[in-house]
Design a protein around this motif. Structure first.
Motif, PDB file in Angstrom:
ATOM      1  N   VAL A   1       0.792  -1.274   0.002  1.00  0.00           N
ATOM      2  CA  VAL A   1       0.042  -0.089  -0.156  1.00  0.00           C
ATOM      3  C   VAL A   1       0.872   1.354   0.075  1.00  0.00           C
ATOM      4  O   VAL A   1       2.008   1.283   0.852  1.00  0.00           O
ATOM      5  N   THR A   2       0.482   2.218  -0.784  1.00  0.00           N
ATOM      6  CA  THR A   2       1.052   3.517  -0.736  1.00  0.00           C
ATOM      7  C   THR A   2       0.175   4.570  -0.410  1.00  0.00           C
ATOM      8  O   THR A   2      -1.163   4.484  -0.711  1.00  0.00           O
TER       9      THR A   2
ATOM     10  N   CYS B   1      -0.174  -1.924   8.375  1.00  0.00           N
ATOM     11  CA  CYS B   1       1.157  -2.855   8.205  1.00  0.00           C
ATOM     12  C   CYS B   1       0.888  -4.291   8.929  1.00  0.00           C
ATOM     13  O   CYS B   1       1.049  -5.186   8.485  1.00  0.00           O
ATOM     14  N   ASP B   2      -0.274  -4.222   9.933  1.00  0.00           N
ATOM     15  CA  ASP B   2      -0.474  -5.470  10.576  1.00  0.00           C
ATOM     16  C   ASP B   2      -1.235  -6.211   9.779  1.00  0.00           C
ATOM     17  O   ASP B   2      -0.877  -7.576   9.753  1.00  0.00           O
ATOM     18  N   ILE B   3      -2.095  -5.455   8.866  1.00  0.00           N
ATOM     19  CA  ILE B   3      -2.827  -6.572   7.715  1.00  0.00           C
ATOM     20  C   ILE B   3      -1.902  -7.170   6.755  1.00  0.00           C
ATOM     21  O   ILE B   3      -2.036  -8.296   6.491  1.00  0.00           O
ATOM     22  N   LEU B   4      -0.810  -6.332   6.250  1.00  0.00           N
ATOM     23  CA  LEU B   4      -0.185  -6.716   5.490  1.00  0.00           C
ATOM     24  C   LEU B   4       1.127  -7.693   5.975  1.00  0.00           C
ATOM     25  O   LEU B   4       1.801  -8.321   5.229  1.00  0.00           O
TER      26      LEU B   4
ATOM     27  N   ARG C   1       4.393  -4.134   2.387  1.00  0.00           N
ATOM     28  CA  ARG C   1       4.886  -2.980   2.897  1.00  0.00           C
ATOM     29  C   ARG C   1       3.984  -1.727   2.479  1.00  0.00           C
ATOM     30  O   ARG C   1       3.201  -1.777   1.687  1.00  0.00           O
ATOM     31  N   VAL C   2       3.897  -0.911   3.769  1.00  0.00           N
ATOM     32  CA  VAL C   2       2.910   0.413   3.702  1.00  0.00           C
ATOM     33  C   VAL C   2       3.889   1.407   3.893  1.00  0.00           C
ATOM     34  O   VAL C   2       4.740   1.672   4.630  1.00  0.00           O
TER      35      VAL C   2
ATOM     36  N   PRO D   1       8.022  -3.012  11.275  1.00  0.00           N
ATOM     37  CA  PRO D   1       9.205  -3.409  10.186  1.00  0.00           C
ATOM     38  C   PRO D   1       8.821  -3.431   8.917  1.00  0.00           C
ATOM     39  O   PRO D   1       9.893  -2.929   8.045  1.00  0.00           O
ATOM     40  N   ASN D   2       7.716  -3.207   8.526  1.00  0.00           N
ATOM     41  CA  ASN D   2       7.120  -3.039   7.258  1.00  0.00           C
ATOM     42  C   ASN D   2       6.626  -1.899   6.866  1.00  0.00           C
ATOM     43  O   ASN D   2       6.021  -1.962   5.718  1.00  0.00           O
TER      44      ASN D   2
END
Length: 368
Positions: A42-43, A89-92, A104-105, A134-135
């Protein structure tokens, strides 16, 4: 599962959604896109957050609590946006664990700092600490002042999405900034394998600016070149990426566990209705790249996009010829990139103003 999007992912293109909202997070929409549309990242940007905050009531409770705590507008924005990015980030996170570079977000540093190196570094550190995942990727613009900030952030072990890249020349400077940051991180004893980066190369705006100039020139030779510059520019960027990643300098870092800074095709929504709506996806398929798409572009590709294999590798000479032809018909290519960067930074800052105005409105609403 969309077969066309899966084929794109299978070709080595990481599909990232260029959008985020609390509604997407809380309704399960983002998780569904990961499951059904091959979305692996996601951006975000301030305009995306402004739209999300203005559209619904999902932020009201947090805004009210922050106002009651006496937080300033900037502090409210920081809290709202980092909360969304942390949850995304938690979803990804499962994607990040299952893949080498995805899941990554991205979240941007404050745009008003685009020409201030030290404050950009401070903003990057603050966002990295607040999201605390971290992501996450911290977006830093590829301005001249942004380049040393990119190096400093990477040296600290902060993963970075470099944004607002228009020219191959600036992209080469971005790659140098990344490698320098990795070298400094290595010297400081950082684990290079945990650092990630992408370089966001803007696509559609190049055609928008160059087509305008070609139409003003008006010759048959000029008009024949419309719609060719953006893809050629991205292909030239990929050739530069390949060149750097064949170097001894890169090999030495890779041997220490460093990850390549993947090219990311940004601004891939087609602006000219005369062009195919999947142009900047179909014509930029190559492994080890990211294509960040507005949902409209993603849905268009899911409906009728084509994957014709690798259409980028080995075409650097053809891309260079397009720019030779542009110069021959009278396009000042250097000026094009100067204008695009200047406008890009201005739009970057305007989007922040839009977000501030939106949040001020929300603050006023919850006070009533």
């Amino acid at each position: 599962m969309s077969d066309r999007l899966k084929a794109l992912a299978d070709a080595g293109v990481s599909i990232w959604l260029d959008d985020l909202s609390r509604e997407r997070i809380e309704t399960g929409n983002l998780a569904d896109l990961v499951k059904e549309k091959s979305v692996v990242g996601v951006t975000t940007n301030p305009t995306i957050f402004a739209s999300a905050i203005a559209k619904g009531e999902r932020y009201d409770e947090q805004v009210r609590a922050l106002v009651n705590e006496g937080k300033s507008v900037d502090e409210v924005i920081f809290a709202l946006t980092t909360e969304d990015v942390r949850n995304a980030c938690d979803i990804l996170a499962p994607v990040a664990e299952a893949t080498k570079d995805d899941g990554r977000v991205s979240i941007e540093v404050e745009p008003d700092l685009a020409n201030d190196t030290e404050k950009t570094i401070a903003s990057a550190k603050a966002l990295w600490a607040a999201v605390d995942r971290p992501n996450v990727l911290i977006k830093i613009p590829a301005t001249l002042e942004g380049l040393p900030a990119i190096t400093a952030a990477i040296a600290e072990g902060i993963s970075v999405n470099v944004t607002l890249i228009f020219s191959v020349e600036r992209y080469q400077a971005v790659m140098d900034a990344y490698l320098t940051g990795l070298e400094q991180a290595k010297a400081a004893g950082k684990d290079l394998s945990k650092i990630r980066s992408v370089a966001s190369f803007f696509v559609s705006r190049v055609d928008t600016e160059i087509d305008k100039r070609l139409e003003a020139i008006g010759t048959p030779e000029a008009t024949e070149l419309r719609g060719k510059a953006a893809v050629a520019n991205a292909i030239a960027a990929y050739a530069a990426f390949e060149e750097v990643h064949k170097s001894e300098r890169w090999t030495a870092l890779a041997d220490e566990g460093a990850n390549a800074q993947r090219p990311l095709w940004a601004s891939t929504g087609v602006k000219n209705p005369d062009y195919p709506d999947t142009l900047y996806v179909t014509d930029l398929v190559v492994a080890d790249t990211v294509n960040t798409m507005p949902e409209k572009t993603m849905e268009a590709f899911a409906d009728h996009g084509e994957v014709k294999g690798d259409v980028v590798t080995g075409k650097g000479a053809e891309a260079a010829q397009v720019f030779d032809s542009l110069r021959e018909v009278g396009v000042d290519v250097d000026d094009v990139f100067l204008v695009l960067e200047t406008e890009g930074v201005d739009k970057f800052k305007a989007s922040w103003t839009e977000l501030v105005d939106t949040v001020v409105g929300q603050i006023e609403a919850v006070k009533q």
